[in-house]
Design a protein around this motif. Structure first.
Motif, short mmCIF file in Angstrom:
data_model
loop_
_atom_site.label_atom_id
_atom_site.label_comp_id
_atom_site.label_asym_id
_atom_site.label_seq_id
_atom_site.Cartn_x
_atom_site.Cartn_y
_atom_site.Cartn_z
N THR A 274 0.82 -1.21 0.00
CA THR A 274 0.00 0.00 0.00
C THR A 274 0.85 1.26 0.00
O THR A 274 0.49 2.26 -0.63
N ASP B 102 -3.69 9.08 -3.38
CA ASP B 102 -3.76 7.76 -2.74
C ASP B 102 -5.00 7.04 -3.27
O ASP B 102 -6.05 7.05 -2.61
N LEU C 181 -6.13 4.04 -3.47
CA LEU C 181 -6.76 2.96 -2.70
C LEU C 181 -7.19 3.42 -1.31
O LEU C 181 -7.86 2.68 -0.59
N GLU D 254 -5.39 3.79 1.33
CA GLU D 254 -4.73 3.06 2.41
C GLU D 254 -3.25 3.42 2.56
O GLU D 254 -2.68 3.28 3.65
N GLY D 255 -2.64 3.84 1.48
CA GLY D 255 -1.20 4.02 1.48
C GLY D 255 -0.69 5.06 2.45
O GLY D 255 0.28 4.83 3.18
N ASP E 129 -1.04 3.84 6.11
CA ASP E 129 -0.09 2.77 6.43
C ASP E 129 1.33 3.31 6.51
O ASP E 129 2.11 2.90 7.38
N VAL F 245 -1.06 -4.90 -1.00
CA VAL F 245 -2.28 -4.36 -1.60
C VAL F 245 -3.26 -5.52 -1.79
O VAL F 245 -2.90 -6.57 -2.34
#
Length: 381
Positions: A121, A135, A137, A139-140, A143, A152
């Protein structure tokens, strides 16, 4: 959120991004450069992602008088050369079928598909020409801020795309994982499930990953997790991570040396298993041998020099659990500065041939045993 830096404002980078944008396409920097910039680390490799197909990238480059080299066009990569510097531009992709060492990919039109096929991620982050972070998704960034190294999507899917990602997971955990974040349980379980797959990787790829992993400030927790998951045994049969944490402690702020760390891991035929360069293999052999005998610090310094001698002594301390004796650094330096007072020519009048070398070696051993005290005259007598 925005990032800044000379890597982003570099004229060549900006020229490539502008060329793609003016052609009506998305143009984004992705992966390690973004991650490192957000962490405040040095940025070296810059990868550019775009929705433009490779042929379109080449057309735009030709119109802009930029040299285009189809370095990996079957994977969607074209290298654009600006002021003698290459810039890799890769079309958004999505995986269609995977084989554990490579994947069949199809070009994609949107950034979400491209982000979904990336490994971790924290690597699925993008930056535009103005430095705005994207970003896709969601999530990156979280995280990365928390020091969580996560695959991922489903870890099994990412690993089956390329088994090297197992090793990359442990390397990233060592370099970017927060100590209090621990090792991601789902990822660790998937690495254990597919551990056998690493045996099919080339030794060069494995060696490169292990060198990078062991060069981390403190690789001990990640390598211990690697052993727990059964991955280490497939890479280096017989290796044991238990002495790695004590070694990091004894190093006490010294510059990390992956060869010193590898020496305490042990294992069978390490140099061949990792396809090490000849010089590294020789140094590793010295470290393994010297760290498992009881030669004094001064002798190690004389035989191997201050730096390699120090590594051997620290490795021995980690393996035995006993810290080096007081004054060991001065003793290493004393030995490293000692010079054997005889040369072969000094003995030629009395002995020759193979016996000459044997006699010289015997006298050197006596001189070392005397703590370098015997003089030239005493040795000749």
């Amino acid at each position: 959120m925005r990032v800044h830096g000379a890597w982003l404002t570099d004229p060549g980078v900006q020229a490539v991004l502008a060329m793609l944008a003016e052609g009506g396409h998305q143009a984004l920097i992705v992966g390690g450069a973004v991650r490192n910039a957000l962490l405040g680390h040095d940025v070296s490799d810059i990868d550019i992602a775009t929705d433009a197909r490779p042929e379109r990238v080449q057309q735009l480059a030709k119109a802009a008088n930029i040299r285009a080299v189809p370095t990996g066009i079957e994977h969607g990569t074209v290298t654009l050369v600006v002021a003698a510097v290459g810039h890799e531009v890769t079309t958004f992709r999505r995986d269609v079928e995977t084989f554990g060492r490579h994947a069949v990919v199809a070009f994609a039109d949107n950034i979400v598909d491209d982000a979904a096929r990336r490994d971790f991620t924290m690597n699925a982050l993008y930056v535009d020409a103005a430095g705005n972070v994207i970003d896709p998704l969601g999530e990156g960034l979280a995280d990365l801020a928390a020091g969580r190294v996560r695959f991922v999507g489903h870890p099994d899917d990412r690993i089956l795309e390329d088994y090297l990602r197992i090793l990359r997971f442990f390397r990233f955990t060592a370099w970017f994982g927060a100590p209090d974040a621990g090792v991601d349980a789902d990822a660790l379980a998937a690495c254990a499930e597919h551990a056998l797959g690493v045996e099919g990787l080339s030794r060069e790829r494995v060696g490169a990953e292990m060198r990078k992993l062991l060069a981390a400030p403190n690789p001990a927790p990640a390598v211990t997790a690697m052993q727990t998951a059964g991955v280490l045994a497939h890479l280096l049969p017989g290796a044991d991570a238990r002495s790695l944490a004590p070694l990091v402690h004894f190093e006490a702020g010294r510059v990390p040396d992956w060869r010193r760390r590898l020496a305490v891991l042990g294992g069978k035929d390490v140099a061949e298993a990792l396809r090490l360069a000849r010089a590294d293999a020789r140094a590793l052999d010295v470290l393994v041998t010297a760290s498992r005998d009881d030669a004094p610090a001064a002798v190690l310094g004389y035989q191997f020099g201050a730096d390699l001698g120090a590594s051997a002594l620290l490795a021995r301390a980690a393996l035995t659990g006993y810290a080096p004796s007081d004054g060991w650094q001065a003793e290493l330096a004393r030995g490293a500065g000692a010079t054997f007072p005889l040369k072969a020519a000094d003995l030629m009048a009395a002995v020759s041939g193979a016996a000459l070398g044997a006699r010289l070696k015997e006298l050197e051993a006596r001189w070392i045993a005397s703590d370098f005290a015997l003089t030239r005259a005493e040795l000749l007598a």
